[in-house]
Motif scaffolding. Structure first.
Motif, short mmCIF file in Angstrom:
data_model
loop_
_atom_site.label_atom_id
_atom_site.label_comp_id
_atom_site.label_asym_id
_atom_site.label_seq_id
_atom_site.Cartn_x
_atom_site.Cartn_y
_atom_site.Cartn_z
N SER A 105 -0.30 -0.78 7.85
CA SER A 105 0.29 -2.00 7.28
C SER A 105 -0.55 -2.52 6.12
O SER A 105 -0.03 -2.79 5.02
CB SER A 105 0.39 -3.09 8.35
N LEU A 106 -1.86 -2.66 6.33
CA LEU A 106 -2.72 -3.26 5.32
C LEU A 106 -2.85 -2.38 4.09
O LEU A 106 -2.72 -2.87 2.95
CB LEU A 106 -4.11 -3.53 5.93
N LEU A 107 -3.11 -1.09 4.27
CA LEU A 107 -3.32 -0.22 3.12
C LEU A 107 -2.04 -0.04 2.33
O LEU A 107 -2.08 0.11 1.10
CB LEU A 107 -3.88 1.12 3.58
N SER A 108 -0.91 -0.05 3.00
CA SER A 108 0.36 0.01 2.27
C SER A 108 0.59 -1.27 1.48
O SER A 108 1.02 -1.23 0.31
CB SER A 108 1.52 0.23 3.26
N ALA A 109 0.30 -2.40 2.10
CA ALA A 109 0.53 -3.69 1.44
C ALA A 109 -0.41 -3.91 0.27
O ALA A 109 -0.07 -4.63 -0.67
CB ALA A 109 0.36 -4.82 2.46
N ARG A 110 -1.59 -3.30 0.28
CA ARG A 110 -2.55 -3.46 -0.82
C ARG A 110 -2.15 -2.71 -2.07
O ARG A 110 -2.66 -2.99 -3.16
CB ARG A 110 -3.93 -2.97 -0.36
N ARG A 111 -1.28 -1.73 -1.94
CA ARG A 111 -0.93 -0.91 -3.09
C ARG A 111 -0.15 -1.73 -4.12
O ARG A 111 0.54 -2.69 -3.76
CB ARG A 111 -0.05 0.26 -2.64
N PRO A 112 -0.21 -1.37 -5.40
CA PRO A 112 0.70 -1.97 -6.38
C PRO A 112 2.15 -1.71 -5.95
O PRO A 112 2.44 -0.69 -5.30
CB PRO A 112 0.36 -1.24 -7.68
N LEU A 113 3.04 -2.61 -6.29
CA LEU A 113 4.41 -2.49 -5.82
C LEU A 113 5.05 -1.15 -6.21
O LEU A 113 5.76 -0.54 -5.41
CB LEU A 113 5.26 -3.64 -6.35
N ALA B 248 7.13 3.98 -4.23
CA ALA B 248 7.07 5.44 -4.27
C ALA B 248 6.67 6.00 -2.91
O ALA B 248 7.23 7.01 -2.45
CB ALA B 248 6.10 5.90 -5.35
N MET B 249 5.71 5.36 -2.26
CA MET B 249 5.27 5.82 -0.94
C MET B 249 6.41 5.74 0.07
O MET B 249 6.57 6.64 0.91
CB MET B 249 4.09 4.95 -0.46
N LEU B 250 7.21 4.68 0.00
CA LEU B 250 8.27 4.48 0.99
C LEU B 250 9.36 5.55 0.89
O LEU B 250 10.12 5.75 1.84
CB LEU B 250 8.89 3.09 0.82
N THR B 251 9.43 6.23 -0.23
CA THR B 251 10.39 7.33 -0.32
C THR B 251 9.89 8.59 0.37
O THR B 251 10.65 9.55 0.54
CB THR B 251 10.71 7.66 -1.80
N VAL C 255 -9.38 14.37 12.96
CA VAL C 255 -8.42 13.73 13.87
C VAL C 255 -7.22 13.27 13.06
O VAL C 255 -7.24 13.27 11.83
CB VAL C 255 -9.06 12.54 14.61
N ARG C 256 -6.16 12.86 13.75
CA ARG C 256 -4.97 12.44 13.03
C ARG C 256 -5.27 11.18 12.21
O ARG C 256 -6.20 10.42 12.53
CB ARG C 256 -3.80 12.23 13.98
N PRO C 257 -4.50 10.93 11.14
CA PRO C 257 -4.85 9.86 10.19
C PRO C 257 -5.12 8.51 10.81
O PRO C 257 -6.02 7.79 10.37
CB PRO C 257 -3.63 9.83 9.27
N SER C 258 -4.37 8.11 11.84
CA SER C 258 -4.54 6.77 12.41
C SER C 258 -5.85 6.61 13.17
O SER C 258 -6.25 5.49 13.49
CB SER C 258 -3.37 6.43 13.33
N ARG C 259 -6.55 7.72 13.47
CA ARG C 259 -7.82 7.65 14.19
C ARG C 259 -9.03 7.91 13.30
O ARG C 259 -10.16 7.90 13.77
CB ARG C 259 -7.81 8.65 15.35
N ARG C 260 -8.81 8.18 12.04
CA ARG C 260 -9.92 8.53 11.17
C ARG C 260 -10.86 7.36 10.97
O ARG C 260 -10.43 6.24 10.67
CB ARG C 260 -9.40 9.05 9.82
N THR D 16 1.26 8.99 0.76
CA THR D 16 1.29 8.42 2.10
C THR D 16 0.34 7.24 2.15
O THR D 16 -0.25 6.87 1.13
CB THR D 16 0.93 9.48 3.15
N TRP D 17 0.14 6.62 3.33
CA TRP D 17 -0.62 5.38 3.37
C TRP D 17 -2.13 5.58 3.49
O TRP D 17 -2.90 4.64 3.34
CB TRP D 17 -0.15 4.49 4.53
N HIS D 18 -2.58 6.82 3.74
CA HIS D 18 -4.01 7.05 3.96
C HIS D 18 -4.60 7.94 2.88
O HIS D 18 -3.89 8.66 2.17
CB HIS D 18 -4.24 7.68 5.33
N SER D 19 -5.93 7.90 2.76
CA SER D 19 -6.64 8.72 1.78
C SER D 19 -6.70 10.17 2.25
O SER D 19 -6.48 10.48 3.42
CB SER D 19 -8.06 8.20 1.59
#
Length: 508
Positions: free
Chosen positions: A51-59, A64-67, A409-414, A443-446
């Protein structure tokens, strides 16, 4: 026993609008405070990082990420984007909107129940919603589940207005379709609320089925873009196929109630409400009267969407208990109905009514408080310990040190997410394996290089100390990158064990 009354009588027992709205506002404010209190204590975790890293991105980058991913969460990410521009991105700040949503949810429950009963009963139902464990958890998490519950509750308020009116006007059906569409944009499975409403209409106002079908179809059609994108991106939750979350414990305890003691009390009261509803249904059918509206709506709301999710899970596994959050307000309504049934039954048996209500409140309070306290502990959010990682690095790292995060590990646990969500404590260290920052990813992660790839690019040149943050669970510690570090001449000199991570210092 509460006998089913004609529509005109049902309207006459409902409290007048002004006291009802006032009570809803007070209960809603209290619910928001209960959810917000202590929400700054637990570390953020993987889903909140999304949620946070997606919201921090420029609109432009966010759209583009949401596609590619998370289109089903797009509306909440966009809203959070504008929120953090004004209020910042601390853990407390990004969780406040969820607490506000629970306040709206509890207020809507008050209004809903007030349309079918006394002001006192409406307040009791709203109070149960304010402390229901699934809702207080959602109210302390930076995800859209709290808003899902709030929208579902508001939708049922609109449905209640339709059900209590002899001839509901078209504007109420338009409102129903609009709220349903907004709900689907926040959470794909809120489309299942149309089925729950349909069952309630079938049971109580069958002559309205055509209007319901038209309004539901219009609402879902309006949300068709997110439905299509959600279908295209469904592989995002493919990992759930390897979990068995549709268990009795998940369904009966975790989904709404948080602990076995509270679940026992809650289900007892829901069963009492169900038995009373069944008796009323039998009498209504015998006398050719409409079925009880609130009970019919609440049971349909609780059972139909979750039942459909479980059926879908058989065909394509993808169920998790949090998906039932939008049905949690129905559980609160049914618990309050159970209390009301007990009070009325014991009144006929000669028991003083206040003692019954006090006993029910005491049982609910005694079992819900420990759950609320547990939700506000440092590791309450999926056992995440990112605050502790940040504190260790901030206290022990020197300017010029490098840091390597576990990428195995999977992205949400990094463990890198500890720095991505809160960069300031990591100001002294260099992220030597970072390849593409999340803001430039699809995507939402580095994404990151391996230690060997980073070394080949000169990232470790002149670096004497490297902090390695590995993910740990069940006593097993990952060893991502350790072999390559040793090949570069680094040796471990210090180890700090945290709740779900191990932080080690390597020196040349």
């Amino acid at each position: 026993m509460v006998t089913t009354q004609p529509l005109a009588v049902v309207r006459s027992v409902a409290p007048s609008p002004r006291p009802l709205i006032g009570a809803a506002a007070v209960v809603g404010a209290a619910a928001a405070v209960i959810s917000a209190a202590g929400s700054w204590i637990p570390s953020l975790w993987g889903d909140e990082a999304a949620s946070l890293l997606s919201a921090r991105r420029p609109l432009g980058s966010l759209f583009a990420m949401l596609t590619h991913v998370d289109a089903v969460h797009g509306l909440s990410y966009i809203a959070l984007h504008f929120w953090i521009r004004v209020f910042g991105s601390s853990a407390f700040s990004i969780r406040v909107p969820s607490a506000v949503a629970i306040g709206i949810c509890a207020a809507a429950v008050v209004v809903l129940c007030g349309r079918f009963g006394s002001l006192r009963f409406a307040v009791v139902a709203g109070a149960v919603a304010a402390v229901l464990p699934r809702l207080t958890y959602a109210g302390g998490e930076a995800r859209a589940y709290a808003w899902d519950a709030a929208i579902a509750a508001v939708l049922c308020v609109v449905v209640a207005e339709i059900l209590v009116r002899d001839r509901p006007s078209r504007r109420w059906w338009i409102a129903y379709g609009a709220v349903l569409a907004v709900g689907v944009y926040t959470f794909l499975y809120l489309a299942l609320m149309a089925a729950a409403v349909g069952v309630a209409v079938l049971l109580t106002r069958r002559e309205l089925l055509r209007s319901w079908a038209v309004a539901s179809a219009a609402g879902i059609a309006a949300a068709s873009p997110v439905l299509v994108l959600g279908l295209l991106e469904r592989n995002q939750i493919s990992y759930l196929a390897h979990r068995d979350e549709a268990t009795p414990s998940s369904l009966l305890v975790s989904m709404w109630f948080g602990s076995i003691p509270f679940a026992v009390v809650a289900w007892t009261l829901i069963v009492v409400a169900g038995v009373g509803w069944a008796v009323d249904v039998r009498q209504a059918l015998r006398l050719n009267r409409p079925l009880p509206r609130l009970e019919s709506l609440a049971f349909a709301w609780l059972i139909v969407p979750v039942g459909m999710l479980l059926l879908m899970n058989i065909v394509s596994p993808g169920f998790t208990a949090r998906y039932g959050t939008f049905a949690a307000p129905a559980a609160a309504v049914l618990i309050a109905l159970g209390v009301r049934r007990l009070v009325r039954a014991t009144r006929r048996a000669g028991v003083t009514r206040p003692w019954v209500a006090v006993a029910a409140a005491a049982a609910l309070g005694a079992t819900v408080i420990p759950v609320w306290v547990a939700q506000r502990q440092p590791y309450a959010q999926n056992q995440s310990d990112w605050n502790q990682i940040a504190a260790v690095i901030h206290a022990h790292a020197r300017r010029g040190d490098a840091i390597v995060f576990d990428e195995g590990v999977r992205p949400s646990r990094r463990t890198r997410l500890a720095m991505d969500t809160d960069p300031q404590p990591f100001a002294a260290v260099r992220d030597v394996t970072l390849a593409v920052p999340y803001a430039r990813e699809s995507t939402w992660h580095s994404t990151a290089y391996t230690v060997a790839q980073a070394a080949a690019r000169g990232r470790f040149d002149g670096v004497g100390r490297v902090w390695v943050v590995e993910y740990s669970t069940g006593g097993l510690v990952d060893t991502w990158g350790i072999t390559d570090l040793r090949a570069l001449g680094y040796r471990r000199t210090e180890t700090l064990v945290e709740h779900r991570s191990v932080i080690a210092l390597y020196e040349r």
